[in-house]
Design a protein around this motif. Sequence first.
Motif, mmCIF file in Angstrom:
data_model
loop_
_atom_site.group_PDB
_atom_site.id
_atom_site.type_symbol
_atom_site.label_atom_id
_atom_site.label_comp_id
_atom_site.label_asym_id
_atom_site.label_seq_id
_atom_site.Cartn_x
_atom_site.Cartn_y
_atom_site.Cartn_z
ATOM 1 N N CYS A 108 0.937 -1.073 -0.056
ATOM 2 C CA CYS A 108 -0.009 -0.089 -0.164
ATOM 3 C C CYS A 108 0.812 1.418 -0.013
ATOM 4 C CB CYS A 108 -0.877 0.055 1.229
ATOM 5 S SG CYS A 108 -0.097 -0.035 2.794
ATOM 6 N N GLY B 103 2.861 2.140 2.302
ATOM 7 C CA GLY B 103 3.323 2.734 3.394
ATOM 8 C C GLY B 103 2.094 3.495 4.153
ATOM 9 N N GLY C 228 -0.425 2.009 5.732
ATOM 10 C CA GLY C 228 -0.841 1.112 6.800
ATOM 11 C C GLY C 228 -1.970 0.250 6.630
ATOM 12 N N CYS D 112 -2.327 -2.394 4.208
ATOM 13 C CA CYS D 112 -2.239 -3.846 3.687
ATOM 14 C C CYS D 112 -1.605 -4.801 4.576
ATOM 15 C CB CYS D 112 -1.031 -3.819 2.181
ATOM 16 S SG CYS D 112 0.582 -3.470 2.742
ATOM 17 N N GLY D 113 -0.889 -4.515 5.430
ATOM 18 C CA GLY D 113 -0.478 -5.308 6.506
ATOM 19 C C GLY D 113 0.637 -6.432 5.913
ATOM 20 N N CYS E 110 3.958 -5.194 5.529
ATOM 21 C CA CYS E 110 5.066 -4.830 6.014
ATOM 22 C C CYS E 110 5.800 -5.256 7.183
ATOM 23 C CB CYS E 110 5.521 -3.317 5.599
ATOM 24 S SG CYS E 110 4.299 -2.373 6.840
ATOM 25 N N CYS F 123 5.697 0.393 8.308
ATOM 26 C CA CYS F 123 5.297 1.905 7.873
ATOM 27 C C CYS F 123 4.670 2.645 9.050
ATOM 28 C CB CYS F 123 4.405 1.548 6.507
ATOM 29 S SG CYS F 123 2.799 0.911 7.222
HETATM 30 S S1 FES Z 1 3.120 -0.896 3.572
HETATM 31 FE FE1 FES Z 1 1.210 -1.403 3.554
HETATM 32 S S2 FES Z 1 0.873 -1.766 5.778
HETATM 33 FE FE2 FES Z 1 2.823 -0.964 5.667
#
Ligand code: FES
Length: 646
Positions: free
Chosen positions: A36, A38, A40, A42-43, A45, A75
């Motif tokens: 996503c 960064g 927050g 997509c989960g 990272c 992120c």
């Molecule tokens: S890059 Fe997607 S949640 Fe961190």
Amino acid sequence: MPKVTLMPDDVTIDVAQGENLLRAAMMADVRITASCGGDGTCGKCRVVVTDGAVDTRPTSRLTEAQVSEGYVLACTCSVTGDITIAVPPESRPGAVPVPARSGRILNPVLSLDEQAARMPEKQAARDLCKVLVTVSEPDHADNASDLARVSHAMRRLHHVKEMEVTLPALRELPGALRQGEWTVTALVTEPSRGAALVTGFQPGDTTDRQYAVAVDVGTTTIEVAIVDLVSRVTLGQASEYNGQVDLGDDVITRIIASTREGGLERLQALVLHTISTLVTCLLEQTGVAVEDVVAYVAAGNTVMTHLLLGVTPEAIRTSPYVPAAAAFPWIDASDLGLPGSAATRFITLPCPASWLGGDIVSGVVAAGIPWSDKLTLFIDIGTNGEIVLGDKDFLVACSCSAGPAFEGGGITHGMRAAEGAIEQVRIDPETLEPMVLTIGNAKPLGICGSGLIDSVAELFLCGAIDRRGKFDTAQPPRIRPGEHGLEYVLVCADESGTGRDIVLTETDIENLMRAKAAIFAGINILVESLDLTLDAIEEIVVAGGFGHYLDLERVMALGMLPELPAKRFVFLGNSSLSGARLVAESRQMLEKAAKVAEAIAYLELSVNAGFMEMYLSSLFLPHTDLSLFPNTEELLAQRLREKVVS
Ligand code: FES
């Protein structure tokens, strides 16, 4: 300054107080999946803080158990002191983006010769970029300028009516003529229509050394090939993740990233760095000299093409979805800082619409559709499903948003097709015990697109999920209640490479069903727009590496592609790269690609009244109208009979 140590890479860097942890990893050149960009959401990272502490915020993308084990989303974290983090294997994009997969290739792709046989014009077309010119040595009686002598010879020997010379070429001319003892090789970029633009001169005869670089500028992966233009042999091919993936998985996230301060420049630099690294590597491997690379031909979707050229794609994102341009000027490769001489040209294939790019134009040419009598459906399945229907007389296209499911996005344990990804699945109808094959025969880390399609189709054919994609009841140990409803355990923790169960949830199944429904609805609307039926399609060309591993029976059981005889399906592999290669070899192909881009009629599905209706009907397995899928209906009836008997 706080120190961040990243394991298992064992890299330590100093960062500013409050630096974002994902950015810190990027600065340290440690790859973490950031689908996503960064945001927050997509989960993907996830990392584990093994020493020290970070400032973070609560997220629903981590379970309580994971939080207590030290997992955080990189992120969403700020670095406030010295820390050590471990990047788990499932959070890495994978070492090899287009791996030689371990599973059997279900659908062999057409060879280059088979592709060539589909396009008669290619046989005749063969335009080379170097032209040999020999002039007489000047003397007192004939003291015309160097350029005048060469222009005269070009007219006489090569029937060039008008010749223009760039300033860098003119600077090379006097030295090249004398060093080559009055024979030079002219690098010509406009050899047809009697006009020639000379972009460089080389001393002597170098016409046997002419190479082009074909580039597929994918959102996820960049693939590059070096082609010998004289022998038409591909000397080398290589691929790598698009350096932009650290800023988001899909084109929308990239557009958003491009609007941030310095974002456009950063995105352009990242993609150019990837291309440059691949080309440098291939030149070294093949022994091709950089000054003999005469042209680059790049094909990419419209957003990637804009970013590659440093043109803002911002207006593509909002209605009425307007690109900055559909066709792009030829430039010098040196303007982009790519390997080549001052004369190396960079050609970008045209993009007919915001959501229909040069990669599809390239694919349509590679598939030979502009010369074909057969009604052909061309499908490129990815985050966007791009679909073209037509033959030599017409082309109509649409693009439907399939979402990131086929690339592992939005799927609990989804991942790209990299080592450790589950790519093939079979499920025992009695016990529901799965058999999984992974890429590289490694311990399973997650599920890639083909594994996801297989899993859902198998669960459906086993009767474990109903036509709405819902689990019937819990059937321990494989189907069990999870945090978000029932889930199927595909791989148990002790067998996985992550140390955790790999599961498929109802939400994952729903996401896949949305993706397949968008594709099937898009195909139907295109066919209906011509007052035809699905059966009228004489050939289906499936583009993309994804196609190799699709089990057609299962794809049809899901209701993703129409049930048509298997012999009507043709698999092209990376058709965007194949098309770019053809265009590099021949000016006629380049002209054909331009004509294709102009001729394609684009159907905007978002304003099509019938699309939503068809999409909703396709949100079932395989569809609300089972008569469209007679073979699957028969297969289901047969499975039911077998169950009753047993
Ligand atoms: S890059 Fe997607 S949640 Fe961190």
